[in-house]
Design a protein around this motif. Structure first.
Motif, PDB file in Angstrom:
ATOM      1  N   SER A   1      43.904  36.772   7.827  1.00 14.19           N
ATOM      2  CA  SER A   1      42.744  37.027   8.421  1.00 14.19           C
ATOM      3  C   SER A   1      42.899  36.921   9.966  1.00 14.19           C
ATOM      4  N   VAL A   2      43.960  36.025  10.389  1.00 16.60           N
ATOM      5  CA  VAL A   2      44.052  35.985  12.062  1.00 16.60           C
ATOM      6  C   VAL A   2      44.987  37.274  12.600  1.00 16.60           C
ATOM      7  N   ASP A   3      45.567  37.868  11.572  1.00 16.99           N
ATOM      8  CA  ASP A   3      46.285  39.244  12.054  1.00 16.99           C
ATOM      9  C   ASP A   3      45.450  40.389  12.368  1.00 16.99           C
ATOM     10  N   LYS A   4      44.188  40.156  11.843  1.00 16.71           N
ATOM     11  CA  LYS A   4      43.141  41.183  12.159  1.00 16.71           C
ATOM     12  C   LYS A   4      42.150  41.036  13.344  1.00 16.71           C
ATOM     13  N   ILE A   5      42.445  39.844  14.143  1.00 17.87           N
ATOM     14  CA  ILE A   5      41.705  39.580  15.144  1.00 17.87           C
ATOM     15  C   ILE A   5      42.305  40.484  16.298  1.00 17.87           C
ATOM     16  N   SER A   6      41.164  40.968  17.207  1.00 15.24           N
ATOM     17  CA  SER A   6      41.443  42.037  18.222  1.00 15.24           C
ATOM     18  C   SER A   6      41.275  41.086  19.421  1.00 15.24           C
ATOM     19  N   VAL A   7      42.250  41.079  20.506  1.00 15.44           N
ATOM     20  CA  VAL A   7      41.843  40.458  21.875  1.00 15.44           C
ATOM     21  C   VAL A   7      42.273  41.343  22.988  1.00 15.44           C
ATOM     22  N   HIS A   8      41.329  41.460  23.909  1.00  7.96           N
ATOM     23  CA  HIS A   8      41.303  42.275  24.917  1.00  7.96           C
ATOM     24  C   HIS A   8      41.997  41.481  26.096  1.00  7.96           C
ATOM     25  N   ILE A   9      43.261  41.855  26.545  1.00 10.35           N
ATOM     26  CA  ILE A   9      43.920  41.354  27.769  1.00 10.35           C
ATOM     27  C   ILE A   9      43.838  42.092  28.863  1.00 10.35           C
ATOM     28  N   SER A  10      43.421  41.162  29.790  1.00  8.32           N
ATOM     29  CA  SER A  10      43.444  42.119  31.338  1.00  8.32           C
ATOM     30  C   SER A  10      44.035  41.076  32.198  1.00  8.32           C
ATOM     31  N   VAL A  11      44.601  41.656  33.237  1.00  3.31           N
ATOM     32  CA  VAL A  11      45.258  41.133  34.189  1.00  3.31           C
ATOM     33  C   VAL A  11      44.491  41.261  35.752  1.00  3.31           C
ATOM     34  N   VAL A  12      44.006  40.474  36.469  1.00  4.46           N
ATOM     35  CA  VAL A  12      43.422  40.507  37.664  1.00  4.46           C
ATOM     36  C   VAL A  12      44.593  40.394  38.775  1.00  4.46           C
ATOM     37  N   LEU A  13      44.922  41.505  39.514  1.00  2.82           N
ATOM     38  CA  LEU A  13      45.786  40.977  40.572  1.00  2.82           C
ATOM     39  C   LEU A  13      45.004  40.784  41.950  1.00  2.82           C
ATOM     40  N   GLY A  14      43.965  40.770  42.104  1.00  2.19           N
ATOM     41  CA  GLY A  14      43.149  40.129  43.134  1.00  2.19           C
ATOM     42  C   GLY A  14      41.760  40.558  43.423  1.00  2.19           C
ATOM     43  N   ARG A  15      41.052  40.364  44.130  1.00  6.16           N
ATOM     44  CA  ARG A  15      39.734  40.726  44.161  1.00  6.16           C
ATOM     45  C   ARG A  15      39.240  41.157  45.622  1.00  6.16           C
ATOM     46  N   ALA A  16      38.208  42.150  45.942  1.00  8.08           N
ATOM     47  CA  ALA A  16      37.875  42.648  47.181  1.00  8.08           C
ATOM     48  C   ALA A  16      36.362  42.942  47.002  1.00  8.08           C
ATOM     49  N   GLU A  17      35.716  42.465  48.091  1.00  2.00           N
ATOM     50  CA  GLU A  17      34.233  42.818  48.261  1.00  2.00           C
ATOM     51  C   GLU A  17      34.077  43.576  49.660  1.00  2.00           C
ATOM     52  N   MET A  18      33.115  44.641  49.160  1.00  2.00           N
ATOM     53  CA  MET A  18      32.678  45.660  50.035  1.00  2.00           C
ATOM     54  C   MET A  18      31.411  46.306  49.653  1.00  2.00           C
TER      55      MET A  18
ATOM     56  N   ASP B   1      51.400  35.401  45.258  1.00  2.00           N
ATOM     57  CA  ASP B   1      50.453  34.797  44.602  1.00  2.00           C
ATOM     58  C   ASP B   1      50.184  34.971  43.032  1.00  2.00           C
ATOM     59  N   ASP B   2      49.911  33.976  42.216  1.00  3.99           N
ATOM     60  CA  ASP B   2      49.744  34.239  40.808  1.00  3.99           C
ATOM     61  C   ASP B   2      48.713  35.265  40.483  1.00  3.99           C
ATOM     62  N   VAL B   3      48.771  35.957  39.374  1.00  2.00           N
ATOM     63  CA  VAL B   3      47.832  36.971  38.949  1.00  2.00           C
ATOM     64  C   VAL B   3      47.038  36.075  37.888  1.00  2.00           C
ATOM     65  N   GLU B   4      45.777  36.271  37.508  1.00  2.15           N
ATOM     66  CA  GLU B   4      44.915  35.849  36.770  1.00  2.15           C
ATOM     67  C   GLU B   4      45.117  36.750  35.516  1.00  2.15           C
TER      68      GLU B   4
ATOM     69  N   ALA C   1      45.522  32.116  31.513  1.00  2.00           N
ATOM     70  CA  ALA C   1      46.832  32.003  32.039  1.00  2.00           C
ATOM     71  C   ALA C   1      46.912  32.429  33.289  1.00  2.00           C
ATOM     72  N   LYS C   2      48.105  32.123  34.170  1.00  2.00           N
ATOM     73  CA  LYS C   2      48.257  32.637  35.300  1.00  2.00           C
ATOM     74  C   LYS C   2      49.802  33.149  35.235  1.00  2.00           C
ATOM     75  N   GLY C   3      50.224  34.319  36.137  1.00  2.00           N
ATOM     76  CA  GLY C   3      51.357  34.769  35.822  1.00  2.00           C
ATOM     77  C   GLY C   3      51.885  35.215  37.178  1.00  2.00           C
ATOM     78  N   GLN C   4      52.996  35.792  37.026  1.00  2.00           N
ATOM     79  CA  GLN C   4      53.659  36.715  38.207  1.00  2.00           C
ATOM     80  C   GLN C   4      54.043  38.010  37.817  1.00  2.00           C
ATOM     81  N   VAL C   5      53.874  38.972  38.486  1.00  2.00           N
ATOM     82  CA  VAL C   5      54.062  40.756  38.067  1.00  2.00           C
ATOM     83  C   VAL C   5      55.619  40.602  38.098  1.00  2.00           C
ATOM     84  N   VAL C   6      56.139  41.119  36.947  1.00  2.00           N
ATOM     85  CA  VAL C   6      57.628  41.415  37.038  1.00  2.00           C
ATOM     86  C   VAL C   6      57.884  42.928  36.783  1.00  2.00           C
ATOM     87  N   LEU C   7      59.013  43.256  37.336  1.00  2.00           N
ATOM     88  CA  LEU C   7      59.175  44.902  37.559  1.00  2.00           C
ATOM     89  C   LEU C   7      60.550  45.053  36.529  1.00  2.00           C
TER      90      LEU C   7
END
Length: 88
Positions: free
Chosen positions: A3-20, A42-45, A54-60
């Motif tokens: 049943s764990v194999d059927k769980i769907s998780v939406h993963i997103s990465v936040v590079l930064g924020r801006a307000e305008m 800086d780490d991404v969220e 988690a936190k991480g670094q962008v890798v090319l």
């Protein structure tokens, strides 16, 4: 398959924020640049279902972009989401 194999998780990465103001955003055209509140070192969220996990670094790698996890965030039990059908 468990049943764990059927769980769907939406993963997103936040590079930064801006307000305008919205009027400034609406005036932006193709190719406009929005400055974020972070530097390139800086780490991404990393979010799972909109919850920071988690936190991480962008890798090319060639023409591919990835994220290398640098820190896994822990939560105390009282901050963990409870299933909707949990009994009190």
């Amino acid at each position: 398959m468990t049943s764990v194999d059927k769980i769907s998780v939406h993963i997103s990465v936040v590079l930064g924020r801006a307000e305008m103001p919205i009027h400034q955003l609406l005036r932006m055209g193709r190719g406009a640049v929005i400055e974020l509140d972070v530097s390139e070192d800086d780490d991404v969220e990393i979010l799972a279902n909109n919850i920071p996990v988690a936190k991480g670094q962008v890798v090319l790698r060639g023409d591919r972009i990835g994220i290398s996890i640098t820190e896994v965030l822990t939560r105390s039990p009282e901050f963990r989401p409870q299933p909707e059908n949990a009994r009190l």
